[in-house]
Each structure stands twice: as C-alpha cells, then as structure tokens.
Design a protein around this motif. Structure first.
Motif, short mmCIF file in Angstrom:
data_model
loop_
_atom_site.label_atom_id
_atom_site.label_comp_id
_atom_site.label_asym_id
_atom_site.label_seq_id
_atom_site.Cartn_x
_atom_site.Cartn_y
_atom_site.Cartn_z
N GLY A 85 0.79 -1.22 0.00
CA GLY A 85 0.00 0.00 0.00
C GLY A 85 0.83 1.28 0.00
O GLY A 85 0.28 2.36 -0.13
N GLN A 86 2.13 1.15 0.17
CA GLN A 86 2.99 2.33 0.14
C GLN A 86 3.58 2.51 -1.26
O GLN A 86 3.61 1.58 -2.07
N LEU A 87 4.04 3.72 -1.52
CA LEU A 87 4.73 4.00 -2.77
C LEU A 87 6.15 3.45 -2.65
O LEU A 87 6.93 3.89 -1.81
N HIS A 88 6.46 2.47 -3.46
CA HIS A 88 7.78 1.84 -3.41
C HIS A 88 8.83 2.84 -3.89
O HIS A 88 8.60 3.57 -4.85
N PRO A 89 9.98 2.92 -3.23
CA PRO A 89 11.02 3.87 -3.63
C PRO A 89 11.47 3.68 -5.09
O PRO A 89 11.76 4.67 -5.78
N LEU A 90 11.50 2.45 -5.56
CA LEU A 90 11.87 2.21 -6.95
C LEU A 90 10.81 2.78 -7.90
O LEU A 90 11.15 3.34 -8.95
N THR A 91 9.56 2.69 -7.52
CA THR A 91 8.49 3.29 -8.33
C THR A 91 8.63 4.80 -8.36
O THR A 91 8.44 5.43 -9.40
N ALA A 92 8.96 5.39 -7.23
CA ALA A 92 9.17 6.84 -7.18
C ALA A 92 10.33 7.25 -8.09
O ALA A 92 10.24 8.26 -8.79
N ALA A 93 11.39 6.45 -8.11
CA ALA A 93 12.52 6.75 -8.99
C ALA A 93 12.12 6.63 -10.45
O ALA A 93 12.53 7.43 -11.29
N ARG A 94 11.29 5.66 -10.75
CA ARG A 94 10.81 5.50 -12.13
C ARG A 94 9.92 6.66 -12.54
O ARG A 94 9.97 7.14 -13.68
N VAL A 95 9.09 7.11 -11.63
CA VAL A 95 8.22 8.25 -11.91
C VAL A 95 9.08 9.50 -12.14
O VAL A 95 8.80 10.30 -13.05
N LEU A 96 10.12 9.66 -11.36
CA LEU A 96 11.02 10.79 -11.55
C LEU A 96 11.71 10.72 -12.92
O LEU A 96 11.83 11.73 -13.61
N ALA A 97 12.14 9.53 -13.31
CA ALA A 97 12.76 9.37 -14.63
C ALA A 97 11.75 9.68 -15.74
O ALA A 97 12.10 10.31 -16.75
N LEU A 98 10.51 9.26 -15.56
CA LEU A 98 9.46 9.58 -16.52
C LEU A 98 9.27 11.09 -16.61
O LEU A 98 9.13 11.65 -17.71
N ALA A 99 9.28 11.77 -15.48
CA ALA A 99 9.09 13.22 -15.47
C ALA A 99 10.23 13.92 -16.21
O ALA A 99 9.99 14.83 -17.01
N LYS A 100 11.45 13.50 -15.97
CA LYS A 100 12.59 14.12 -16.64
C LYS A 100 12.53 13.88 -18.15
O LYS A 100 12.76 14.80 -18.94
N ALA A 101 12.22 12.66 -18.56
CA ALA A 101 12.12 12.34 -19.99
C ALA A 101 10.97 13.11 -20.63
O ALA A 101 11.10 13.60 -21.76
N SER A 102 9.86 13.21 -19.94
CA SER A 102 8.70 13.92 -20.48
C SER A 102 8.96 15.41 -20.61
O SER A 102 8.45 16.05 -21.53
N ALA A 103 9.73 15.97 -19.70
CA ALA A 103 10.07 17.39 -19.80
C ALA A 103 10.88 17.65 -21.08
O ALA A 103 10.64 18.62 -21.80
N ILE A 104 11.81 16.75 -21.36
CA ILE A 104 12.60 16.89 -22.59
C ILE A 104 11.72 16.68 -23.82
O ILE A 104 11.81 17.44 -24.80
#
Length: 175
Positions: A85-104
């Motif tokens: 039920g928690q946000l897994h740290p690896l998922t958070a890192a993947r979301v961050l990578a998605l955000a960086k790629a999407s910004a570009i």
C-alpha cells in the motif's frame, strides 16, 4: 603518500538534480529553428497535418498531472516504503525518470510545433498553410502543457525534507 581521488559519482556537480527550465528553453529553441528550416525547404512534400496530431501530448500531460497528485499525497504523508500500500522507492525513482524524460519530450514538441507554426504564419498565399495552422497550434499548446506537467510531476517527487536550496539549483555549503 598520495591522496586518493574520489570516484566519479561522488562529485557534487555530477549528481542528478532538478530539471532546469533554462535547459528546456534551449532545447525548444534549437529544435524550433531546425524545424523551421526543414519545413521551409520541404513544406511542399509534407502531407496535411491532422488537428489530432498533438492530442497525444495532452493525454500524456493529463496522466502526469494525475500521477503527480498521487505521488505528492504519498510523499507528503510519508507513505513511501516497501510495505503493502505504500509508494515503493523504486516506483518513485521510475516516476522521476518519466518526469525528466517527459520534460525533454515536451520541450522538443514545443520547439517542433513552434517552428512549424512560425513558418505557417508567414505563408499568406498558400491555402495548405492556412489549413495546417490549427494542427500546429494544438501541437504547440500540447508541448507546453506536457513540459509544465512533467516539471510538476518532478516537483511532486521531492522529499518533504529536501533543503530549499536544491530548488534553486545551488547546494548547501559544507558544514
């Protein structure tokens, strides 16, 4: 006796930080000028631009805003971890990578559609250019929205106890 040099990843300047809007503007400008040049010399061989071409950018922006609210709620509630039920740290890192790629991607799309739109706005005697303008406007707005949504998602991934200096791109001094 020689002092060992730190590994390349230990340098403070080499760490990944927040995406800088200035970098995204530079990407958009370079892509925009390139797109304008390419369209200027090849417009006669370009097929008509459908208005729905830029809709994908809107969909990605909507998804990233929704994910941003979910991540932000979990991070602010300190509900990040490996428990069910928690946000897994690896998922958070993947979301961050998605955000960086999407910004570009958003900056590239913004530059591309801006370059096309600038060309189309200067063509007053070509009927095809007039028909293609709405598609270029839709794409340009979609690119801007995706860039903003990606920066929002990246902001939502920040830990609540991150120092305020990291927002401005500077790091805290040595203690």
């Amino acid at each position: 006796m020689t002092v060992p040099t730190p590994p390349p990843g230990d340098d403070e300047k080499e760490r990944m930080g927040p995406t800088k809007p200035f970098d995204l503007v530079v990407v958009a400008l370079i892509v925009g000028v390139t797109a304008w040049i390419l369209v200027r010399y090849n417009y006669s061989s370009v097929p008509p631009l459908p208005v729905l071409t830029g809709i994908v950018l809107y969909l990605l922006a909507i998804i990233e805003v929704v994910v941003g609210f979910i991540v932000r709620a979990r991070v602010e509630g300190r509900d990040v971890g490996r428990a069910r039920g928690q946000l897994h740290p690896l998922t958070a890192a993947r979301v961050l990578a998605l955000a960086k790629a999407s910004a570009i991607l958003g900056a590239i799309a913004t530059g591309l559609w801006a370059g096309v739109l600038v060309f189309l706005l200067t063509q007053h005697d070509i009927a095809a250019a007039e028909r293609d303008r709405p598609a270029a406007v839709v794409g340009l707005i979609g690119g801007v929205l995706l860039t903003v949504a990606a920066l929002w998602l990246e902001y939502c991934c920040r830990a609540p106890d991150d120092p305020e200096d990291s927002i401005n791109g500077s790091s805290p001094g040595a203690a």
